[in-house]
Design an enzyme around this catalytic site. Structure first.
Site, PDB file in Angstrom:
ATOM      1  N   HIS A 140       0.834  -1.204   0.000  1.00 23.62           N
ATOM      2  CA  HIS A 140       0.000   0.000   0.000  1.00 23.62           C
ATOM      3  C   HIS A 140       0.862   1.244   0.000  1.00 23.62           C
ATOM      4  O   HIS A 140       2.072   1.198   0.256  1.00 23.62           O
ATOM      5  CB  HIS A 140      -0.922   0.030   1.231  1.00 23.62           C
ATOM      6  CG  HIS A 140      -0.172   0.165   2.521  1.00 23.62           C
ATOM      7  ND1 HIS A 140       0.526  -0.876   3.095  1.00 23.62           N
ATOM      8  CD2 HIS A 140       0.013   1.233   3.341  1.00 23.62           C
ATOM      9  CE1 HIS A 140       1.101  -0.466   4.222  1.00 23.62           C
ATOM     10  NE2 HIS A 140       0.805   0.821   4.394  1.00 23.62           N
ATOM     11  N   ARG A 195       5.786   6.323  13.564  1.00 20.88           N
ATOM     12  CA  ARG A 195       5.851   6.928  12.224  1.00 20.88           C
ATOM     13  C   ARG A 195       5.367   8.375  12.264  1.00 20.88           C
ATOM     14  O   ARG A 195       4.294   8.667  12.802  1.00 20.88           O
ATOM     15  CB  ARG A 195       4.957   6.122  11.277  1.00 20.88           C
ATOM     16  CG  ARG A 195       5.079   6.532   9.830  1.00 20.88           C
ATOM     17  CD  ARG A 195       4.113   5.723   8.975  1.00 20.88           C
ATOM     18  NE  ARG A 195       2.777   6.285   9.009  1.00 20.88           N
ATOM     19  CZ  ARG A 195       1.661   5.614   8.705  1.00 20.88           C
ATOM     20  NH1 ARG A 195       1.711   4.345   8.382  1.00 20.88           N
ATOM     21  NH2 ARG A 195       0.495   6.218   8.740  1.00 20.88           N
ATOM     22  N   ASP A 225       0.687   4.903   1.953  1.00 19.45           N
ATOM     23  CA  ASP A 225      -0.018   5.401   3.139  1.00 19.45           C
ATOM     24  C   ASP A 225      -1.094   6.432   2.777  1.00 19.45           C
ATOM     25  O   ASP A 225      -0.872   7.296   1.917  1.00 19.45           O
ATOM     26  CB  ASP A 225       0.969   6.070   4.107  1.00 19.45           C
ATOM     27  CG  ASP A 225       1.806   5.043   4.864  1.00 19.45           C
ATOM     28  OD1 ASP A 225       1.372   3.885   4.992  1.00 19.45           O
ATOM     29  OD2 ASP A 225       2.904   5.428   5.328  1.00 19.45           O
ATOM     30  N   HIS A 240       4.714   0.164   0.132  1.00 14.46           N
ATOM     31  CA  HIS A 240       5.497  -0.618   1.079  1.00 14.46           C
ATOM     32  C   HIS A 240       4.661  -1.746   1.672  1.00 14.46           C
ATOM     33  O   HIS A 240       3.426  -1.760   1.564  1.00 14.46           O
ATOM     34  CB  HIS A 240       6.122   0.264   2.163  1.00 14.46           C
ATOM     35  CG  HIS A 240       5.130   1.058   2.953  1.00 14.46           C
ATOM     36  ND1 HIS A 240       4.561   2.223   2.496  1.00 14.46           N
ATOM     37  CD2 HIS A 240       4.594   0.839   4.176  1.00 14.46           C
ATOM     38  CE1 HIS A 240       3.730   2.701   3.404  1.00 14.46           C
ATOM     39  NE2 HIS A 240       3.726   1.873   4.430  1.00 14.46           N
TER      40      HIS A 240
END
Ligand code: SIN
Length: 335
Positions: A161, A326, A163, A311
């Site tokens: 995907h 993150r 983000d 990723h």
């Protein structure tokens, strides 16, 4: 399945009169096999992925003033050595890190034992940070997503995907910091979606040139939204319509911008046809030739260009613990 004999040509002594006809025919065959060779049985292709060569060589020739670089994949991923992210980096260094991010699409830093404050401060040098509406945050810093997995919380990664592509303005990039890593496993894989676009044949490129896809948080995050908040959340995050091929705002490269995690459908098609096209396009991220894989150690940091890569976090460490944080930098509306 046909076999590519390109390399075998070199082993024949074409100057020998005895070998001359044989060498010529091998050379001709090798020339005719300039592309990849289709396997009729599985609809897959074998042989060199040649179109990555130009970008690979361009990246290998790049020189940097503020750090040393070790490239990981052919066209994606590089470790940056010799820069301390905990310090007060000058604007030139930040500008060069940004240039390296755009070039390698994901960059990695080792042995950076940042505090949460330093993590946030470093990410902020690249733009304003977003707050994720669904994933739990760090207790003190709402702009840090806290990804904690372990015996009490199994992972749900395992999916390629990009983000927050369900936002009207998805994030430009993300700085992911290892807080606690498992003894083995827990790697993150990244796929270069510029190389994926370049690898499509001309017919497919023309076909998808003006297509739009509808991205939606519902598939992944819908289950975290309480019943009484559904309407409000939907109003806040309506389905986002993005081009299937977006253009990178800094490099001008074309990017294949669909992912199976968040795309609901491709506009203008019946469900079945849309699913088949989405499957064909999104699965390009799975080609190892477009990927790099990062193994996390204590002190590791990954910074990816969320516009250009997809990723995939490998969920192979359960029930061991893996904790990451993150910070995501707000980007541009895809065009
Ligand atoms: C993410 O999907 O943003 C997290 C990736 C990871 O945990 O490796």
């Amino acid at each position: 399945m046909t076999t590519d004999t390109t390399d075998a040509t070199d082993t024949v002594d074409a100057t020998s009169p005895r070998n001359a006809p044989f060498a010529a025919s091998r050379r001709e065959r090798a020339q005719s096999l300039s592309g990849r060779v289709e396997s009729r049985r599985f609809g897959t292709a074998v042989g060199p992925v040649r179109h990555v060569a130009e970008d690979r060589d361009r990246l290998a020739a790049m020189r940097w003033e503020h750090f040393d670089v070790k490239q990981l994949g052919a066209t994606i991923g590089a470790e940056l050595h010799g820069v301390d992210l905990s310090g007060d980096l000058d604007d030139d260094t930040i500008a060069e890190i940004r240039a390296a991010l755009c070039a390698y699409k994901v960059i990695f830093f080792c042995d950076q034992f940042l505090t949460t404050e330093q993590h946030v401060a470093f990410a902020r040098r690249f733009g304003e940070l977003e707050v994720h509406p669904f994933i739990p945050a760090n207790d003190e810093f709402p702009e840090l997503v806290h990804l904690a997995k372990g015996p009490e919380m199994a992972g749900y990664e395992n999916g390629w995907h990009s983000d927050v592509s369900w936002r009207i303005v998805p994030s430009m990039g993300a700085v992911l910091r290892a807080v606690e890593v498992p003894a083995s496993g827990g790697d993150t894989l990244f796929a270069d979606m510029c190389a994926a676009y370049d690898g499509l044949d001309d017919e497919m490129k023309e076909r998808i040139a003006d297509m739009y896809a509808i991205h939606d948080y519902m598939f992944v995050f819908g289950r975290f939204v309480p019943e009484d908040k559904r309407e409000e959340t939907r109003a806040q995050f309506p389905p986002a319509r993005h081009p299937v091929v977006r253009t990178h705002p800094e490099t001008g490269r074309k990017i294949l911008y669909v992912n199976r995690g968040f795309v609901d459908y491709i506009e203008g098609f019946e469900r079945e046809e849309s699913d088949a096209l989405l499957q064909a396009l999104a699965s390009q991220a799975e080609l190892p030739e477009y990927q790099c894989r990062f193994h996390w150690e204590p002190g590791s940091i990954a910074f990816w260009d969320n516009r250009a890569v997809q990723h995939y976090a490998a969920s192979d460490y359960f029930p061991n613990r893996r904790v990451m944080e993150r910070a995501s930098i707000i980007g541009d509306r895809p065009i």
